[in-house]
Design a protein around this motif. Structure first.
Motif, PDB file in Angstrom:
ATOM      1  N   ASP A   1      19.065  29.079  28.167  1.00  0.00           N
ATOM      2  CA  ASP A   1      20.393  29.493  27.735  1.00  0.00           C
ATOM      3  C   ASP A   1      20.614  30.961  28.045  1.00  0.00           C
ATOM      4  O   ASP A   1      19.692  31.770  27.949  1.00  0.00           O
ATOM      5  N   VAL A   2      21.849  31.311  28.367  1.00  0.00           N
ATOM      6  CA  VAL A   2      22.176  32.695  28.710  1.00  0.00           C
ATOM      7  C   VAL A   2      22.086  33.617  27.489  1.00  0.00           C
ATOM      8  O   VAL A   2      21.851  34.808  27.619  1.00  0.00           O
ATOM      9  N   ILE A   3      22.228  33.067  26.293  1.00  0.00           N
ATOM     10  CA  ILE A   3      22.079  33.809  25.043  1.00  0.00           C
ATOM     11  C   ILE A   3      20.902  33.201  24.289  1.00  0.00           C
ATOM     12  O   ILE A   3      20.867  31.999  24.046  1.00  0.00           O
ATOM     13  N   TYR A   4      19.929  34.040  23.925  1.00  0.00           N
ATOM     14  CA  TYR A   4      18.796  33.535  23.162  1.00  0.00           C
ATOM     15  C   TYR A   4      19.245  33.182  21.752  1.00  0.00           C
ATOM     16  O   TYR A   4      19.881  33.991  21.065  1.00  0.00           O
ATOM     17  N   THR A   5      18.918  31.969  21.322  1.00  0.00           N
ATOM     18  CA  THR A   5      19.171  31.535  19.946  1.00  0.00           C
ATOM     19  C   THR A   5      17.972  30.747  19.457  1.00  0.00           C
ATOM     20  O   THR A   5      17.218  30.187  20.244  1.00  0.00           O
ATOM     21  N   SER A   6      17.837  30.685  18.175  1.00  0.00           N
ATOM     22  CA  SER A   6      16.809  29.847  17.574  1.00  0.00           C
ATOM     23  C   SER A   6      17.230  28.390  17.703  1.00  0.00           C
ATOM     24  O   SER A   6      18.418  28.068  17.592  1.00  0.00           O
ATOM     25  N   TRP A   7      16.294  27.523  17.915  1.00  0.00           N
ATOM     26  CA  TRP A   7      16.605  26.101  17.999  1.00  0.00           C
ATOM     27  C   TRP A   7      17.099  25.574  16.657  1.00  0.00           C
ATOM     28  O   TRP A   7      17.764  24.558  16.593  1.00  0.00           O
ATOM     29  N   ARG A   8      16.820  26.303  15.576  1.00  0.00           N
ATOM     30  CA  ARG A   8      17.208  25.833  14.242  1.00  0.00           C
ATOM     31  C   ARG A   8      18.680  26.003  13.931  1.00  0.00           C
ATOM     32  O   ARG A   8      19.253  25.216  13.202  1.00  0.00           O
ATOM     33  N   ASN A   9      19.299  27.082  14.459  1.00  0.00           N
ATOM     34  CA  ASN A   9      20.659  27.357  13.997  1.00  0.00           C
ATOM     35  C   ASN A   9      21.621  27.837  15.077  1.00  0.00           C
ATOM     36  O   ASN A   9      22.762  28.118  14.782  1.00  0.00           O
ATOM     37  N   ASN A  10      21.179  27.999  16.308  1.00  0.00           N
ATOM     38  CA  ASN A  10      22.032  28.422  17.420  1.00  0.00           C
ATOM     39  C   ASN A  10      22.715  29.768  17.176  1.00  0.00           C
ATOM     40  O   ASN A  10      23.766  30.062  17.713  1.00  0.00           O
ATOM     41  N   ALA A  11      22.100  30.598  16.341  1.00  0.00           N
ATOM     42  CA  ALA A  11      22.677  31.907  16.010  1.00  0.00           C
ATOM     43  C   ALA A  11      22.210  32.968  16.995  1.00  0.00           C
ATOM     44  O   ALA A  11      21.016  33.138  17.212  1.00  0.00           O
ATOM     45  N   ALA A  12      23.156  33.671  17.578  1.00  0.00           N
ATOM     46  CA  ALA A  12      22.851  34.809  18.439  1.00  0.00           C
ATOM     47  C   ALA A  12      22.332  35.963  17.577  1.00  0.00           C
ATOM     48  O   ALA A  12      22.759  36.134  16.426  1.00  0.00           O
ATOM     49  N   ILE A  13      21.432  36.736  18.090  1.00  0.00           N
ATOM     50  CA  ILE A  13      20.853  37.919  17.433  1.00  0.00           C
ATOM     51  C   ILE A  13      20.340  37.583  16.033  1.00  0.00           C
ATOM     52  O   ILE A  13      20.418  38.396  15.110  1.00  0.00           O
ATOM     53  N   GLY A  14      19.824  36.407  15.864  1.00  0.00           N
ATOM     54  CA  GLY A  14      19.254  36.029  14.572  1.00  0.00           C
ATOM     55  C   GLY A  14      20.247  36.042  13.432  1.00  0.00           C
ATOM     56  O   GLY A  14      19.875  36.183  12.279  1.00  0.00           O
ATOM     57  N   GLY A  15      21.538  35.905  13.747  1.00  0.00           N
ATOM     58  CA  GLY A  15      22.569  35.904  12.709  1.00  0.00           C
ATOM     59  C   GLY A  15      23.065  37.291  12.326  1.00  0.00           C
ATOM     60  O   GLY A  15      23.859  37.441  11.403  1.00  0.00           O
ATOM     61  N   TYR A  16      22.611  38.309  13.039  1.00  0.00           N
ATOM     62  CA  TYR A  16      23.071  39.679  12.760  1.00  0.00           C
ATOM     63  C   TYR A  16      24.414  39.940  13.427  1.00  0.00           C
ATOM     64  O   TYR A  16      24.749  39.343  14.448  1.00  0.00           O
ATOM     65  N   ASP A  17      25.161  40.849  12.846  1.00  0.00           N
ATOM     66  CA  ASP A  17      26.460  41.281  13.350  1.00  0.00           C
ATOM     67  C   ASP A  17      26.237  42.198  14.552  1.00  0.00           C
ATOM     68  O   ASP A  17      25.691  43.298  14.411  1.00  0.00           O
TER      69      ASP A  17
END
Length: 154
Positions: free
Chosen positions: A31-47
């Motif tokens: 994926d072009v943006i790294y996300t966790s497989w658990r939640n698909n959140a970019a930057i670990g859910g950070y703003d």
């Protein structure tokens, strides 16, 4: 005959079950943006916007959006709107993968806890030790990573 049908059913179910557990990115590149497989959140859910004030904060579900197939979270509606007006100004370099790893020709997750902003660009690294190594020669690592990005995703 009944045993044969059972074997065929079990085999088919196993094949279909495993294929649904295998991420599509294993077949189509990363994926072009790294996300966790658990939640698909970019930057670990950070703003993403909060890094530029020097105080990274976790985003809130109510201020989220999708961009480049990832879910992005923001502290405020204003931060979300700033991001949406110009995402490339706020998204991390190298899709949020570890900047040092990309420079080395590898992919590793970037952590929102090990970040650095330079020339208006956000860089993430895997760990504090890796970030310190990256900072020791960041200009060379940035140059190498830029030469490998985004082809490294293939």
């Amino acid at each position: 005959m009944k045993v044969m049908k059972s074997i065929i059913f079990i085999t088919t179910a196993a094949i279909l079950g495993f294929s649904t557990l295998t991420p599509l990115s294993a077949y189509a590149g990363h994926d072009v943006i790294y996300t966790s497989w658990r939640n698909n959140a970019a930057i670990g859910g950070y703003d993403a916007v909060s890094f530029y004030s020097g105080n990274p904060q976790r985003g809130e579900r109510e201020f989220s959006t999708f961009y480049k197939s990832a879910k992005w979270y923001f502290q405020t509606e204003a931060n979300r709107d700033l991001f949406l007006a110009n995402p490339s100004a706020f998204e991390p370099q190298f899709g949020g993968y570890c900047a040092w790893a990309v420079a080395k020709g590898k992919l590793a997750k970037g952590s929102p806890k090990h970040w650095y902003v330079e020339d208006g660009k956000l860089y993430l690294n895997f760990s504090e030790r890796i970030r310190d190594r990256w900072l020791a020669d960041k200009n060379d690592f940035i140059s190498k990573a830029n030469s490998r990005w985004p082809e490294i995703l293939k």
